[in-house]
Design a protein around this motif. Sequence first.
Motif, mmCIF file in Angstrom:
data_model
loop_
_atom_site.group_PDB
_atom_site.id
_atom_site.type_symbol
_atom_site.label_atom_id
_atom_site.label_comp_id
_atom_site.label_asym_id
_atom_site.label_seq_id
_atom_site.Cartn_x
_atom_site.Cartn_y
_atom_site.Cartn_z
ATOM 1 N N GLY A 95 0.816 -1.215 0.000
ATOM 2 C CA GLY A 95 0.000 0.000 0.000
ATOM 3 C C GLY A 95 0.846 1.260 0.000
ATOM 4 N N THR A 96 1.896 1.258 0.808
ATOM 5 C CA THR A 96 2.793 2.415 0.848
ATOM 6 C C THR A 96 3.492 2.599 -0.497
ATOM 7 N N PHE A 97 3.983 1.512 -1.056
ATOM 8 C CA PHE A 97 4.668 1.571 -2.349
ATOM 9 C C PHE A 97 3.741 2.088 -3.445
ATOM 10 N N LEU A 98 2.520 1.563 -3.488
ATOM 11 C CA LEU A 98 1.554 2.012 -4.501
ATOM 12 C C LEU A 98 1.153 3.474 -4.292
ATOM 13 N N SER A 99 1.065 3.905 -3.043
ATOM 14 C CA SER A 99 0.748 5.313 -2.762
ATOM 15 C C SER A 99 1.844 6.235 -3.263
ATOM 16 N N VAL A 100 3.091 5.848 -3.020
ATOM 17 C CA VAL A 100 4.218 6.661 -3.477
ATOM 18 C C VAL A 100 4.247 6.705 -5.009
ATOM 19 N N LEU A 101 4.050 5.564 -5.646
ATOM 20 C CA LEU A 101 4.036 5.534 -7.111
ATOM 21 C C LEU A 101 2.903 6.386 -7.678
ATOM 22 N N THR A 102 1.741 6.295 -7.090
ATOM 23 C CA THR A 102 0.599 7.078 -7.554
ATOM 24 C C THR A 102 0.862 8.568 -7.389
ATOM 25 N N THR A 103 1.416 8.951 -6.246
ATOM 26 C CA THR A 103 1.736 10.356 -6.008
ATOM 27 C C THR A 103 2.760 10.855 -7.015
ATOM 28 N N LEU A 104 3.777 10.057 -7.282
ATOM 29 C CA LEU A 104 4.789 10.418 -8.270
ATOM 30 C C LEU A 104 4.171 10.596 -9.650
ATOM 31 N N TRP A 105 3.325 9.673 -10.056
ATOM 32 C CA TRP A 105 2.669 9.736 -11.364
ATOM 33 C C TRP A 105 1.801 10.996 -11.482
ATOM 34 N N VAL A 106 1.021 11.288 -10.438
ATOM 35 C CA VAL A 106 0.151 12.473 -10.467
ATOM 36 C C VAL A 106 0.994 13.749 -10.541
ATOM 37 N N MET A 107 2.062 13.816 -9.759
ATOM 38 C CA MET A 107 2.919 14.999 -9.775
ATOM 39 C C MET A 107 3.587 15.183 -11.138
ATOM 40 N N GLN A 108 4.042 14.095 -11.744
ATOM 41 C CA GLN A 108 4.658 14.197 -13.064
ATOM 42 C C GLN A 108 3.652 14.721 -14.090
ATOM 43 N N ARG A 109 2.435 14.249 -14.023
ATOM 44 C CA ARG A 109 1.405 14.711 -14.962
ATOM 45 C C ARG A 109 1.040 16.167 -14.704
ATOM 46 N N ALA A 110 1.037 16.564 -13.435
ATOM 47 C CA ALA A 110 0.682 17.946 -13.105
ATOM 48 C C ALA A 110 1.781 18.912 -13.524
ATOM 49 N N VAL A 111 3.023 18.508 -13.391
ATOM 50 C CA VAL A 111 4.153 19.385 -13.702
ATOM 51 C C VAL A 111 4.466 19.388 -15.197
ATOM 52 N N ALA A 112 4.130 18.331 -15.907
ATOM 53 C CA ALA A 112 4.486 18.205 -17.326
ATOM 54 C C ALA A 112 3.927 19.337 -18.177
ATOM 55 N N GLY A 113 2.768 19.812 -17.877
ATOM 56 C CA GLY A 113 2.148 20.866 -18.688
ATOM 57 C C GLY A 113 2.545 22.277 -18.310
ATOM 58 N N ARG A 114 3.321 22.452 -17.241
ATOM 59 C CA ARG A 114 3.699 23.780 -16.779
ATOM 60 C C ARG A 114 5.022 24.204 -17.408
ATOM 61 N N PRO A 115 5.157 25.477 -17.724
ATOM 62 C CA PRO A 115 6.438 25.951 -18.244
ATOM 63 C C PRO A 115 7.499 25.938 -17.152
ATOM 64 N N LYS A 116 8.751 25.726 -17.530
ATOM 65 C CA LYS A 116 9.848 25.702 -16.574
ATOM 66 C C LYS A 116 10.132 27.111 -16.071
ATOM 67 N N ALA A 117 10.542 27.200 -14.818
ATOM 68 C CA ALA A 117 10.860 28.498 -14.228
ATOM 69 C C ALA A 117 12.082 29.090 -14.904
ATOM 70 N N GLY A 118 12.032 30.362 -15.196
ATOM 71 C CA GLY A 118 13.169 31.064 -15.770
ATOM 72 C C GLY A 118 13.294 30.956 -17.286
ATOM 73 N N THR A 119 12.358 30.292 -17.950
ATOM 74 C CA THR A 119 12.452 30.157 -19.415
ATOM 75 C C THR A 119 11.748 31.306 -20.112
ATOM 76 N N GLY A 120 10.989 32.087 -19.356
ATOM 77 C CA GLY A 120 10.304 33.223 -19.965
ATOM 78 C C GLY A 120 9.051 32.861 -20.710
#
Length: 121
Positions: A95-120
Amino acid sequence: MVMLRGFLVLTAFFVIGEALRVMLALPISGGVLGMILLTLLLMVRGSISDSLANASQALISVLVLLIMPGVVGVFFQADQFASEWLAIALALLAGTFLSVLTTLWVMQRAVAGRPKAGTGE
């Protein structure tokens, strides 16, 4: 008044989940079922109201108090679980392992669409 409206929404979804659990004889908590329904509704709407956000934030700050009764109950029933320690340990680890994997997957999807800081961008 705003927070009260949010608590009313949370309570309504809890009651709906509990009613569905009883009517359909589902082996899942009514609270979990209600939160799944609320999550689906929020996904369809695409936004969350201020009242629901405020009520949820207030509950998150006391989350430990909401979890405590279950932890205390397990502590007093520990002798009944003694013969099942391996299954419980494996369930906790998986359960802990699956929770960490799920959190990682959600964060990657949430961050993927955002522009990188400092790129203008």
